[in-house]
Design a protein around this motif. Structure first.
Motif, mmCIF file in Angstrom:
data_model
loop_
_atom_site.group_PDB
_atom_site.id
_atom_site.type_symbol
_atom_site.label_atom_id
_atom_site.label_comp_id
_atom_site.label_asym_id
_atom_site.label_seq_id
_atom_site.Cartn_x
_atom_site.Cartn_y
_atom_site.Cartn_z
ATOM 1 N N ASN A 184 0.852 -1.189 0.000
ATOM 2 C CA ASN A 184 0.000 0.000 0.000
ATOM 3 C C ASN A 184 0.890 1.243 0.000
ATOM 4 O OD1 ASN A 184 -2.051 1.846 0.311
ATOM 5 N ND2 ASN A 184 -2.297 1.478 2.513
ATOM 6 N N PRO A 185 1.604 1.479 -1.151
ATOM 7 C CA PRO A 185 2.612 2.534 -1.160
ATOM 8 C C PRO A 185 2.021 3.927 -1.015
ATOM 9 C CG PRO A 185 2.278 1.692 -3.364
ATOM 10 C CD PRO A 185 1.473 0.826 -2.444
ATOM 11 N N SER A 186 0.741 4.104 -1.354
ATOM 12 C CA SER A 186 0.187 5.462 -1.251
ATOM 13 C C SER A 186 -0.248 5.784 0.171
ATOM 14 C CB SER A 186 -0.938 5.672 -2.250
ATOM 15 O OG SER A 186 -1.612 4.485 -2.494
ATOM 16 N N GLY A 187 -0.053 4.862 1.107
ATOM 17 C CA GLY A 187 -0.227 5.198 2.505
ATOM 18 C C GLY A 187 -1.651 5.140 2.997
ATOM 19 N N LEU A 188 -1.871 5.793 4.109
ATOM 20 C CA LEU A 188 -3.183 5.788 4.757
ATOM 21 C C LEU A 188 -4.236 6.422 3.868
ATOM 22 C CD1 LEU A 188 -2.886 6.974 8.439
ATOM 23 C CD2 LEU A 188 -3.515 4.739 7.586
ATOM 24 N N PHE A 189 -5.453 6.011 4.037
ATOM 25 C CA PHE A 189 -6.599 6.645 3.390
ATOM 26 C C PHE A 189 -6.562 6.567 1.880
ATOM 27 C CE2 PHE A 189 -5.906 9.346 7.265
ATOM 28 C CZ PHE A 189 -6.710 8.549 8.057
ATOM 29 N N ALA A 190 -5.811 5.597 1.335
ATOM 30 C CA ALA A 190 -5.893 5.378 -0.103
ATOM 31 C C ALA A 190 -7.240 4.708 -0.366
ATOM 32 C CB ALA A 190 -4.761 4.477 -0.557
ATOM 33 N N GLY A 191 -7.908 5.157 -1.406
ATOM 34 C CA GLY A 191 -9.144 4.497 -1.838
ATOM 35 C C GLY A 191 -10.160 4.368 -0.728
ATOM 36 N N GLU A 192 -10.467 3.143 -0.340
ATOM 37 C CA GLU A 192 -11.494 2.872 0.658
ATOM 38 C C GLU A 192 -11.213 3.573 1.973
ATOM 39 O OE1 GLU A 192 -13.554 1.276 -1.906
ATOM 40 O OE2 GLU A 192 -14.343 0.958 0.100
ATOM 41 N N GLN A 193 -9.932 3.748 2.283
ATOM 42 C CA GLN A 193 -9.601 4.290 3.600
ATOM 43 C C GLN A 193 -9.985 5.755 3.742
ATOM 44 O OE1 GLN A 193 -5.670 2.900 4.980
ATOM 45 N NE2 GLN A 193 -5.827 1.487 3.273
ATOM 46 N N HIS A 194 -10.028 6.519 2.630
ATOM 47 C CA HIS A 194 -10.509 7.893 2.716
ATOM 48 C C HIS A 194 -11.996 7.904 3.050
ATOM 49 C CE1 HIS A 194 -12.072 11.742 0.952
ATOM 50 N NE2 HIS A 194 -11.196 12.176 1.819
ATOM 51 N N LYS A 195 -12.724 6.925 2.504
ATOM 52 C CA LYS A 195 -14.146 6.787 2.870
ATOM 53 C C LYS A 195 -14.267 6.459 4.350
ATOM 54 C CE LYS A 195 -15.608 5.252 -1.664
ATOM 55 N NZ LYS A 195 -15.599 4.012 -2.423
ATOM 56 N N ASP A 196 -13.336 5.652 4.875
ATOM 57 C CA ASP A 196 -13.361 5.327 6.304
ATOM 58 C C ASP A 196 -13.177 6.587 7.149
ATOM 59 O OD1 ASP A 196 -13.606 2.711 5.561
ATOM 60 O OD2 ASP A 196 -11.514 2.183 5.938
ATOM 61 N N LEU A 197 -12.297 7.469 6.693
ATOM 62 C CA LEU A 197 -12.085 8.734 7.409
ATOM 63 C C LEU A 197 -13.389 9.529 7.447
ATOM 64 C CD1 LEU A 197 -10.252 11.019 8.626
ATOM 65 C CD2 LEU A 197 -9.791 11.716 6.270
ATOM 66 N N LEU A 198 -14.063 9.637 6.317
ATOM 67 C CA LEU A 198 -15.305 10.409 6.255
ATOM 68 C C LEU A 198 -16.436 9.737 7.032
ATOM 69 C CD1 LEU A 198 -15.202 11.455 2.509
ATOM 70 C CD2 LEU A 198 -15.071 12.990 4.473
ATOM 71 N N ALA A 199 -16.422 8.408 7.102
ATOM 72 C CA ALA A 199 -17.504 7.659 7.769
ATOM 73 C C ALA A 199 -17.285 7.527 9.267
ATOM 74 C CB ALA A 199 -17.625 6.274 7.136
ATOM 75 N N SER A 259 -23.463 12.099 17.260
ATOM 76 C CA SER A 259 -23.550 10.743 16.710
ATOM 77 C C SER A 259 -23.337 10.720 15.199
ATOM 78 C CB SER A 259 -24.909 10.147 17.054
ATOM 79 O OG SER A 259 -25.901 10.926 16.423
ATOM 80 N N LYS A 260 -22.993 11.861 14.610
ATOM 81 C CA LYS A 260 -22.856 11.949 13.146
ATOM 82 C C LYS A 260 -21.457 11.538 12.686
ATOM 83 C CE LYS A 260 -26.939 13.970 12.557
ATOM 84 N NZ LYS A 260 -28.060 13.176 12.048
ATOM 85 N N SER A 261 -21.358 11.176 11.406
ATOM 86 C CA SER A 261 -20.053 10.865 10.822
ATOM 87 C C SER A 261 -19.286 12.166 10.592
ATOM 88 C CB SER A 261 -20.234 10.140 9.489
ATOM 89 O OG SER A 261 -20.768 11.046 8.534
ATOM 90 N N LEU A 262 -17.980 12.045 10.382
ATOM 91 C CA LEU A 262 -17.173 13.244 10.122
ATOM 92 C C LEU A 262 -17.687 13.982 8.884
ATOM 93 C CD1 LEU A 262 -14.808 14.989 11.028
ATOM 94 C CD2 LEU A 262 -13.277 13.495 9.725
ATOM 95 N N ALA A 263 -18.076 13.265 7.845
ATOM 96 C CA ALA A 263 -18.612 13.907 6.634
ATOM 97 C C ALA A 263 -19.886 14.686 6.966
ATOM 98 C CB ALA A 263 -18.898 12.854 5.565
ATOM 99 N N GLN A 264 -20.748 14.093 7.772
ATOM 100 C CA GLN A 264 -22.000 14.773 8.141
ATOM 101 C C GLN A 264 -21.731 15.989 9.024
ATOM 102 O OE1 GLN A 264 -23.751 11.232 9.852
ATOM 103 N NE2 GLN A 264 -25.236 11.027 8.168
ATOM 104 N N ILE A 265 -20.757 15.857 9.922
ATOM 105 C CA ILE A 265 -20.402 16.970 10.804
ATOM 106 C C ILE A 265 -19.906 18.151 9.965
ATOM 107 C CG2 ILE A 265 -18.712 17.732 12.527
ATOM 108 C CD1 ILE A 265 -18.897 14.836 13.726
#
Ligand code: MN
Length: 241
Positions: A20-35, A87-93
């Motif tokens: 995973n050379p592009s590091g944290l939050f590549a692809g699905e992981q950026h969605k995890d940050l927002l969720a 109780s909201k996700s980071l994206a919702q906040i």
């Protein structure tokens, strides 16, 4: 865990890092940050704190991540305890926050912006996808013109803030900036809302130890460590929205 098990685990972690050379939050992981929801956590840097030397120095990275970002996370969790957004996700906040909730605005923005920022930097040289490259040329005329305009936005932030490359609702690229820890996901606050795919922190804490008052030198160093694979992946993700 005994020593042998530890070495085996450490070896596996090394393999995962290479895969995973592009590091944290590549692809699905950026969605995890927002969720993600409270309590928020400080994500680890996706590389060693000194890995971006000489462009971004180790002490700046250590203080920026371990002190500044950590404080945004703590203060966000504290502010959410008494908020209807708890109780909201980071994206919702981010999309709901207004000037009436300054602690959530500043620390929610601070947490998202820095989590994204670390993932947008890379110690190894990367290149944008052909698709992003042609979108940048179509939007700004050339890569040089894009860098000039983005750099002007970064230099033009009065005091503390961020410069951004965003994808607007219709899929077009645009350059914008925000004050303090605001970001283009804050639909009630951003002058130009959109999905950020590249961001540059121009708070003095991001560069003062190395560059003092010379923000243009810091902007020039930033271009040497942009993770274009990550920016390209975020561009694809934004177009799918
Ligand atoms: Mn910062």
């Amino acid at each position: 865990m005994n020593k042998r098990e530890f070495i085996k685990l450490a070896g596996l972690a090394g393999v995962a890092a290479i895969a995973n050379p592009s590091g944290l939050f590549a692809g699905e992981q950026h969605k995890d940050l927002l969720a993600a929801k409270a309590p928020f956590e400080l994500p680890p840097l996706p590389y060693a704190a000194g890995a971006l030397e000489p462009n971004i120095d180790q002490l700046t990275m250590e203080i920026h991540h371990g002190k500044h970002h950590a404080a945004y996370v703590k203060n966000l969790n504290d502010a959410l305890k008494s908020s209807p957004l708890a109780s909201k996700s980071l994206a919702q906040i981010l999309s709901a926050v207004t000037a009436a909730a300054p602690a959530i605005r500043n620390n929610g923005g601070g947490h998202y912006n820095h989590s994204l920022f670390w993932s947008l930097l890379s110690p190894t040289k990367t290149a944008p996808s052909a698709k992003l490259k042609s979108a940048i040329t179509a939007a700004f005329g050339s890569d040089e013109a894009f860098r000039q305009k983005f750099g002007d936005a970064a230099k033009g932030v009065f005091g503390s803030g961020w410069a951004w490359l965003i994808v607007k609702k219709g899929g077009q690229l645009a350059i914008t900036s925000t004050p303090n820890q605001d970001n283009p996901l804050m639909t009630h606050l951003a002058k130009e809302p959109g999905t950020p795919i590249l961001g540059l922190d121009v708070w003095e804490h991001a560069y003062y130890l190395k560059h003092q008052n010379k923000r243009p030198d810091y902007i020039a160093a930033f271009w040497n460590v942009v993770n274009w694979e990550k920016v390209s992946a975020l561009y694809e993700e934004a177009l799918r929205k």
